[in-house]
Structure formats: structure tokens, C-alpha cells
Design an enzyme around this catalytic site. Structure first.
Site, PDB file in Angstrom:
ATOM      1  N   PRO A 135       0.797  -1.235   0.000  1.00  0.00           N
ATOM      2  CA  PRO A 135       0.000   0.000   0.000  1.00  0.00           C
ATOM      3  C   PRO A 135       0.830   1.288   0.000  1.00  0.00           C
ATOM      4  CG  PRO A 135       0.070  -0.907   2.197  1.00  0.00           C
ATOM      5  CD  PRO A 135       0.798  -1.877   1.306  1.00  0.00           C
ATOM      6  N   CYS A 136       1.522   1.530  -1.095  1.00  0.00           N
ATOM      7  CA  CYS A 136       2.345   2.739  -1.190  1.00  0.00           C
ATOM      8  C   CYS A 136       1.491   4.002  -1.097  1.00  0.00           C
ATOM      9  CB  CYS A 136       3.178   2.725  -2.469  1.00  0.00           C
ATOM     10  SG  CYS A 136       2.223   2.537  -3.973  1.00  0.00           S
TER      11      CYS A 136
END
Length: 172
Positions: A135-136
């Protein structure tokens, strides 16, 4: 490994994987043609998946995320061997950021033991082959959202963060 193309409530998406191992993902887009063109460039086999899909459970979780399910454990093995060591470490760390939470680039750098490497963290996140699963979008600048290289750019990042906050509030 092969691509699994599937439809979510937000559009067409794809995951490259086999069993529990995943190597790449593509966030939903309304254009199936864009997904197909991207996959054709990789030269790898692809198949359309009817849901629920039992050959690659991450596909079901990917779809569930866009239905509002809080996913904290993707139950996958990340295949990041093609990336430089620092990038791999950053992405493995970011993979652990819980749903609905954010960290700044500087906080990630400090957690990596490299307190002056906030820009390097941002560069590593640009290489993220597994958006959503890693989940950048949960890594932000100290004064604003920061960057986002997936389709839709920063608008998509902000939408994903808002989506998670809404679901945490709704599901608690």
C-alpha cells in the site's frame, strides 16, 4: 506465473501470480484495453477470471477491498527479487502498514534505519510492482499527499486514502 484479469466494482484489474506468490498488480481501470495492452507488453500468459477465483486467492481479496472489506492480511508471498535491495526492504516494510493508517516518507526512512533517506524511500515506492497489495498510497509527504505513479496519480491516492478512512468509520 500468469496474469489474472478480473473485474472489480471500480473496473478491470490484474494480478500476476501463481498460488500464493504475487509479482505484479494493476489497479482498477475502466478500460479493459489499457489492461490488455499493459499485459501484452510483458509477454506473459493471461487469463480472465470469473469470481470468486480459487486459483489465486489474492484476486478475491483485491475485489473485496473495493467492496469495502478491510484487508489487513493479503496472505501472499511477495516476489520482489528483481528490485534493488533497499527498494525491496522499503516495499516489504510498507506492506505492513495497516489499513487506514499512513506514514510519512521520513517516518518510513527512520523505521528503515536510514533517517536521511526520505527521498530514497519515495524513489523505492515508484518501483512498487504491487500497488494496493503493497500500500504505497499510505505513504505521504509531511506536508501533503506526496506522489503517486499509478493511473490517476495523486487523485487516485487521495481517493484510496479517503475510501479506507470511510470504511474504517463504517465498519467500526
Amino acid at each position: 506465473m500468469s496474469w489474472h484479469i478480473f473485474y472489480t466494482s471500480r473496473g478491470w484489474a490484474a494480478v500476476l501470480g501463481e498460488n500464493r506468490t504475487v509479482q505484479r498488480s494493476v489497479l482498477p481501470t475502466l478500460s479493459l484495453m489499457n489492461i490488455r495492452q499493459y499485459i501484452e507488453q510483458t509477454g506473459l500468459e493471461a487469463r480472465f477470471v470469473a469470481l470468486p477465483d480459487y486459483s489465486l486467492s489474492v484476486v478475491n481479496k483485491f475485489c473485496a477491498y473495493y467492496e469495502g472489506v478491510i484487508i489487513n492480511d493479503w496472505d501472499v508471498e511477495l516476489s520482489l527479487d528483481a528490485l534493488p535491495p533497499f527498494s525491496r526492504k522499503v516495499l516489504e516494510f510498507v506492506h505492513t502498514i495497516p489499513y487506514g493508517e499512513t506514514m510519512t516518507y521520513a517516518e518510513v526512512a527512520r523505521a528503515m534505519g536510514k533517517p536521511k533517506a526520505a527521498r530514497a524511500v519515495g524513489q523505492a515506492l515508484k518501483l512498487n510492482p504491487l500497488p494496493l497489495i503493497i500500500p504505497c498510497h499510505r505513504v505521504v509527504a509531511s506536508k501533503g499527499p506526496g506522489g503517486f505513479t499509478s493511473p490517476g496519480g495523486i487523485a487516485t491516492k487521495l481517493e484510496m486514502l479517503q475510501w479506507e478512512r470511510k470504511n474504517l468509520y463504517t465498519n467500526s
